[in-house]
Design a protein around this motif. Structure first.
Motif, PDB file in Angstrom:
ATOM      1  N   ALA A 157      54.272  85.990   8.657  1.00  0.00           N
ATOM      2  CA  ALA A 157      53.245  85.356   9.478  1.00  0.00           C
ATOM      3  C   ALA A 157      53.047  83.895   9.101  1.00  0.00           C
ATOM      4  O   ALA A 157      52.894  83.027   9.977  1.00  0.00           O
ATOM      5  CB  ALA A 157      51.932  86.126   9.351  1.00  0.00           C
ATOM      6  N   GLN A 158      53.066  83.612   7.814  1.00  0.00           N
ATOM      7  CA  GLN A 158      52.894  82.222   7.373  1.00  0.00           C
ATOM      8  C   GLN A 158      54.015  81.334   7.891  1.00  0.00           C
ATOM      9  O   GLN A 158      53.781  80.209   8.341  1.00  0.00           O
ATOM     10  CB  GLN A 158      52.823  82.169   5.849  1.00  0.00           C
ATOM     11  N   ARG A 159      55.248  81.838   7.829  1.00  0.00           N
ATOM     12  CA  ARG A 159      56.391  81.050   8.310  1.00  0.00           C
ATOM     13  C   ARG A 159      56.307  80.855   9.826  1.00  0.00           C
ATOM     14  O   ARG A 159      56.506  79.749  10.331  1.00  0.00           O
ATOM     15  CB  ARG A 159      57.701  81.758   7.953  1.00  0.00           C
ATOM     16  N   LEU A 160      56.040  81.918  10.562  1.00  0.00           N
ATOM     17  CA  LEU A 160      56.023  81.828  12.020  1.00  0.00           C
ATOM     18  C   LEU A 160      54.850  81.004  12.534  1.00  0.00           C
ATOM     19  O   LEU A 160      54.948  80.366  13.580  1.00  0.00           O
ATOM     20  CB  LEU A 160      55.981  83.236  12.631  1.00  0.00           C
ATOM     21  N   HIS A 161      53.757  81.002  11.788  1.00  0.00           N
ATOM     22  CA  HIS A 161      52.566  80.257  12.199  1.00  0.00           C
ATOM     23  C   HIS A 161      52.817  78.751  12.245  1.00  0.00           C
ATOM     24  O   HIS A 161      52.130  78.016  12.963  1.00  0.00           O
ATOM     25  CB  HIS A 161      51.411  80.566  11.254  1.00  0.00           C
ATOM     26  N   THR A 162      53.818  78.288  11.509  1.00  0.00           N
ATOM     27  CA  THR A 162      54.081  76.846  11.449  1.00  0.00           C
ATOM     28  C   THR A 162      54.881  76.344  12.645  1.00  0.00           C
ATOM     29  O   THR A 162      55.040  75.124  12.809  1.00  0.00           O
ATOM     30  CB  THR A 162      54.846  76.487  10.156  1.00  0.00           C
ATOM     31  N   ALA A 203      46.649  95.695  23.464  1.00  0.00           N
ATOM     32  CA  ALA A 203      46.519  97.136  23.686  1.00  0.00           C
ATOM     33  C   ALA A 203      47.420  97.918  22.733  1.00  0.00           C
ATOM     34  O   ALA A 203      47.008  98.940  22.169  1.00  0.00           O
ATOM     35  CB  ALA A 203      46.858  97.472  25.134  1.00  0.00           C
ATOM     36  N   ARG A 204      48.644  97.443  22.542  1.00  0.00           N
ATOM     37  CA  ARG A 204      49.581  98.157  21.688  1.00  0.00           C
ATOM     38  C   ARG A 204      49.201  98.027  20.205  1.00  0.00           C
ATOM     39  O   ARG A 204      49.534  98.890  19.386  1.00  0.00           O
ATOM     40  CB  ARG A 204      50.999  97.617  21.933  1.00  0.00           C
ATOM     41  N   ALA A 205      48.483  96.969  19.841  1.00  0.00           N
ATOM     42  CA  ALA A 205      48.192  96.688  18.435  1.00  0.00           C
ATOM     43  C   ALA A 205      46.980  97.444  17.905  1.00  0.00           C
ATOM     44  O   ALA A 205      46.630  97.289  16.723  1.00  0.00           O
ATOM     45  CB  ALA A 205      47.964  95.189  18.254  1.00  0.00           C
ATOM     46  N   ALA A 206      46.352  98.268  18.702  1.00  0.00           N
ATOM     47  CA  ALA A 206      45.179  99.019  18.237  1.00  0.00           C
ATOM     48  C   ALA A 206      45.518  99.819  16.983  1.00  0.00           C
ATOM     49  O   ALA A 206      46.530 100.517  16.925  1.00  0.00           O
ATOM     50  CB  ALA A 206      44.710  99.957  19.337  1.00  0.00           C
ATOM     51  N   GLY A 207      44.681  99.652  15.960  1.00  0.00           N
ATOM     52  CA  GLY A 207      44.887 100.379  14.711  1.00  0.00           C
ATOM     53  C   GLY A 207      45.775  99.673  13.719  1.00  0.00           C
ATOM     54  O   GLY A 207      46.009 100.194  12.621  1.00  0.00           O
ATOM     55  N   THR A 208      46.272  98.483  14.054  1.00  0.00           N
ATOM     56  CA  THR A 208      47.118  97.722  13.136  1.00  0.00           C
ATOM     57  C   THR A 208      46.316  96.572  12.533  1.00  0.00           C
ATOM     58  O   THR A 208      45.206  96.271  12.967  1.00  0.00           O
ATOM     59  CB  THR A 208      48.351  97.161  13.845  1.00  0.00           C
ATOM     60  N   VAL A 209      46.909  95.901  11.552  1.00  0.00           N
ATOM     61  CA  VAL A 209      46.301  94.699  10.969  1.00  0.00           C
ATOM     62  C   VAL A 209      46.961  93.491  11.627  1.00  0.00           C
ATOM     63  O   VAL A 209      48.155  93.231  11.421  1.00  0.00           O
ATOM     64  CB  VAL A 209      46.505  94.655   9.448  1.00  0.00           C
ATOM     65  N   PRO A 210      46.215  92.723  12.451  1.00  0.00           N
ATOM     66  CA  PRO A 210      46.811  91.574  13.141  1.00  0.00           C
ATOM     67  C   PRO A 210      46.854  90.340  12.239  1.00  0.00           C
ATOM     68  O   PRO A 210      45.833  89.667  12.045  1.00  0.00           O
ATOM     69  CB  PRO A 210      45.876  91.369  14.329  1.00  0.00           C
ATOM     70  N   LEU A 211      48.018  90.033  11.710  1.00  0.00           N
ATOM     71  CA  LEU A 211      48.161  88.831  10.892  1.00  0.00           C
ATOM     72  C   LEU A 211      48.340  87.602  11.786  1.00  0.00           C
ATOM     73  O   LEU A 211      47.848  86.519  11.468  1.00  0.00           O
ATOM     74  CB  LEU A 211      49.351  88.984   9.949  1.00  0.00           C
ATOM     75  N   LEU A 212      49.038  87.746  12.881  1.00  0.00           N
ATOM     76  CA  LEU A 212      49.037  86.792  13.990  1.00  0.00           C
ATOM     77  C   LEU A 212      48.811  87.650  15.233  1.00  0.00           C
ATOM     78  O   LEU A 212      49.739  88.280  15.744  1.00  0.00           O
ATOM     79  CB  LEU A 212      50.372  86.029  14.089  1.00  0.00           C
ATOM     80  N   GLY A 213      47.574  87.698  15.700  1.00  0.00           N
ATOM     81  CA  GLY A 213      47.194  88.662  16.725  1.00  0.00           C
ATOM     82  C   GLY A 213      47.316  88.151  18.140  1.00  0.00           C
ATOM     83  O   GLY A 213      47.681  86.992  18.396  1.00  0.00           O
ATOM     84  N   ALA A 230      53.226  78.289  26.196  1.00  0.00           N
ATOM     85  CA  ALA A 230      54.178  78.728  25.174  1.00  0.00           C
ATOM     86  C   ALA A 230      53.626  79.999  24.545  1.00  0.00           C
ATOM     87  O   ALA A 230      52.406  80.194  24.461  1.00  0.00           O
ATOM     88  CB  ALA A 230      54.375  77.645  24.118  1.00  0.00           C
ATOM     89  N   LEU A 231      54.513  80.869  24.122  1.00  0.00           N
ATOM     90  CA  LEU A 231      54.111  82.138  23.512  1.00  0.00           C
ATOM     91  C   LEU A 231      54.255  82.042  22.004  1.00  0.00           C
ATOM     92  O   LEU A 231      55.368  82.065  21.465  1.00  0.00           O
ATOM     93  CB  LEU A 231      54.972  83.274  24.063  1.00  0.00           C
ATOM     94  N   ARG A 232      53.120  81.909  21.327  1.00  0.00           N
ATOM     95  CA  ARG A 232      53.150  81.844  19.865  1.00  0.00           C
ATOM     96  C   ARG A 232      53.508  83.216  19.288  1.00  0.00           C
ATOM     97  O   ARG A 232      53.215  84.253  19.882  1.00  0.00           O
ATOM     98  CB  ARG A 232      51.789  81.412  19.325  1.00  0.00           C
ATOM     99  N   PRO A 233      54.117  83.236  18.103  1.00  0.00           N
ATOM    100  CA  PRO A 233      54.550  84.515  17.514  1.00  0.00           C
ATOM    101  C   PRO A 233      53.381  85.445  17.206  1.00  0.00           C
ATOM    102  O   PRO A 233      52.250  85.009  16.961  1.00  0.00           O
ATOM    103  CB  PRO A 233      55.261  84.085  16.227  1.00  0.00           C
ATOM    104  N   PRO A 255      59.311  89.545  25.320  1.00  0.00           N
ATOM    105  CA  PRO A 255      60.180  88.372  25.394  1.00  0.00           C
ATOM    106  C   PRO A 255      59.665  87.147  24.647  1.00  0.00           C
ATOM    107  O   PRO A 255      59.590  86.039  25.194  1.00  0.00           O
ATOM    108  CB  PRO A 255      60.251  88.115  26.908  1.00  0.00           C
ATOM    109  N   PHE A 256      59.315  87.334  23.398  1.00  0.00           N
ATOM    110  CA  PHE A 256      58.907  86.231  22.528  1.00  0.00           C
ATOM    111  C   PHE A 256      58.912  86.771  21.108  1.00  0.00           C
ATOM    112  O   PHE A 256      59.097  87.979  20.890  1.00  0.00           O
ATOM    113  CB  PHE A 256      57.530  85.694  22.935  1.00  0.00           C
ATOM    114  N   PRO A 257      58.758  85.938  20.074  1.00  0.00           N
ATOM    115  CA  PRO A 257      58.803  86.444  18.695  1.00  0.00           C
ATOM    116  C   PRO A 257      57.595  87.323  18.379  1.00  0.00           C
ATOM    117  O   PRO A 257      56.497  86.842  18.124  1.00  0.00           O
ATOM    118  CB  PRO A 257      58.794  85.155  17.841  1.00  0.00           C
ATOM    119  N   CYS A 258      57.806  88.616  18.420  1.00  0.00           N
ATOM    120  CA  CYS A 258      56.746  89.603  18.198  1.00  0.00           C
ATOM    121  C   CYS A 258      57.315  90.683  17.290  1.00  0.00           C
ATOM    122  O   CYS A 258      58.286  91.357  17.666  1.00  0.00           O
ATOM    123  CB  CYS A 258      56.288  90.185  19.531  1.00  0.00           C
ATOM    124  N   VAL A 259      56.722  90.863  16.101  1.00  0.00           N
ATOM    125  CA  VAL A 259      57.299  91.786  15.130  1.00  0.00           C
ATOM    126  C   VAL A 259      56.232  92.705  14.562  1.00  0.00           C
ATOM    127  O   VAL A 259      55.080  92.312  14.366  1.00  0.00           O
ATOM    128  CB  VAL A 259      58.022  91.013  14.003  1.00  0.00           C
TER     129      VAL A 259
END
Length: 455
Positions: free
Chosen positions: A295-300, A330-340, A354-357, A375-379
């Motif tokens: 998350a730190q790397r992608l946030h930059t 919707a899909r992220a329910a119950g997860t920890v969003p580091l880049l939400g 633009a679609l941020r990671p 269709p964007f950096p989503c992990v």
């Protein structure tokens, strides 16, 4: 407005049904002629009536076409103008679009040689090469006409289907209405290089016409999501390129810090839009630490318009980007969003975003979440235990394996639902001549026939 007619056996075809192609800001840039189903059926019937060019002519024409794809003008566009427009309509960063277009050129040049690794060592491609009196195998086409439903997420998908021309098929290409420019340019280059109009056609169409291509062609290649897999997956005449659901796995003896750069590159390279981009990372160890570092790397990564040479992230119309963010939420329910989901949409102020990671940490290897591909950096990052086996790694186009465990490697390679396994610091989007993507296309297009000639 750029005119994109159908390219058919008697030249060009302009229909009364047109579709306007817009860029991601909503600006009209091209007009596409849509071929009706009956016209498509007649076109493919005409392609079926001709015989294949001799192999040496196909080889020479492919080599010339690869160069013409870069050097010629098509639809009034030189190569750089085409790249700029392809980037605008697809949202792919321009540097990625240019690199992939050059890859297409190289793939076309290499198409004849690229099919050879798929040929069984005991088979020959021409019966005339079989010595008299010898019994053996001939490598033979399974049909005459190959239909292609191309995807529009990146030019690179058009590097594959010219292998069918190398093998002597005639090809009928339905371009994506999202990005129809690459297919048009490539068909024009192939014709300029020596392929006849009947050898390769360009057939923009609607859903009814798309179905006609599948039913009229002998074999077909389609790209798409789970809906496409559900529609065509059981049809033996259709080669389905569905979601990649590409993953990385790290076992406990690995220090993820040593591999962080490759992991991040696998997620965000190619704009994060390809089926070979990593969308899930499973860690036997410190999953939380790795997720935070990713998350730190992608946030930059800076959010820039796709036509900026520094752009890394894809762009979408603002409304589409907001819909993607809602799907992630919707899909992220119950997860920890580091880049939400709340930070995904970067409004560029001109109708585009633009679609941020996005990076989410899971409590465990939830198959539904790990299978989410966008269709964007989503992990999605999850802890994993070797004792649980490889169930969470199944149904993957590529597995990037960072491990010293040879038993795990064997299990991954033996698993039928895993197409490719890359061991060590190899980006999951890596490709090379002779390296299968989802198997060799020639495995689908060709078969062996027994042959004996005496007397």
């Amino acid at each position: 407005m750029i005119d994109l007619p159908a390219l058919v056996p008697n030249g060009e075809y302009r229909s009364r049904r047109r579709e306007v192609i817009t860029d991601t800001a909503g600006v009209p840039v091209a007009e596409l002629s849509l071929a009706p189903p009956l016209y498509i059926a007649r076109t493919i019937a005409a392609q079926r009536r001709i015989t294949a060019l001799p192999a040496d002519e196909r080889h020479a024409a492919l080599a010339k076409a690869g160069a013409a794809f870069v050097d010629s003008t098509a639809a009034g566009l030189n190569f750089e103008s085409y790249v700029q427009l392809a980037s605008r309509v697809s949202g792919l960063p321009i540097a990625v679009a240019r690199a992939q277009a050059l890859d297409v050129s190289e793939a076309v040049v290499a198409a004849f040689d690229s099919v050879q690794p798929a040929r069984p060592v005991g088979a020959v491609p021409d019966w005339a090469a079989m010595p008299p009196g010898q019994a053996g195998a001939i490598w033979s086409r399974r049909g005459a006409v190959f239909g292609v439903h191309a995807s529009g997420n990146a030019p690179g998908v058009h590097g594959l289907w010219p292998q069918a021309l190398a093998l002597g098929y005639r090809a009928a290409i339905r371009p994506s209405r999202r990005e129809p420019l690459t297919a048009h340019r490539l068909v024009m280059a192939l014709r300029e290089a020596g392929f006849r109009d009947d050898d390769v056609t360009y057939l923009p169409t609607d859903h009814a016409g798309a179905d006609e291509i599948i039913s009229s062609a002998d074999l077909a290649l389609v790209y798409g999501g789970d809906d496409v897999v559900a529609k065509y997956g059981s049809d033996p005449t259709v080669f389905v390129n569905g979601p990649g659901r590409t993953k990385i796995v790290l076992t406990a003896e690995q220090d993820w810090r040593e591999h962080l750069a490759v992991i991040v590159d696998s997620i965000a390279g190619l704009g994060g839009m390809a089926c070979v981009n990593t969308t899930a990372v499973l860690v036997e160890g410190d999953a939380a630490g790795l997720a935070e570092a990713i998350a730190q790397r992608l946030h930059t990564i800076e959010a820039l318009p796709a036509d900026d040479e520094r752009a890394v992230l894809p762009t979408q119309p603002l409304a589409n980007a907001e819909a993607i963010a809602r799907r992630v939420a919707a899909r992220a329910a119950g997860t920890v969003p580091l880049l939400g989901a709340d930070q995904i949409v970067a409004d560029l102020g001109d109708g585009r975003a633009a679609l941020r990671p996005a990076v989410h940490l899971l409590a465990g290897p939830d198959p539904e979440k790990l299978g989410t591909e966008l269709p964007f950096p989503c992990v999605w990052v999850a802890p994993w235990e070797r004792t649980a086996g490889i169930a969470a790694l199944r149904n993957s186009l590529v597995i990037g394996a960072f491990t010293e465990d040879d038993g795990l490697m064997t299990a991954l390679l033996d698993e039928p639902t895993i197409a490719n396994v890359y061991r060590g610091p190899v980006p999951t989007y890596y490709t090379a001549s002779g390296l299968p993507h989802d198997g060799f296309l020639a495995d689908f297009l060709m078969r062996t026939k027994g042959f004996v000639s005496r007397g």
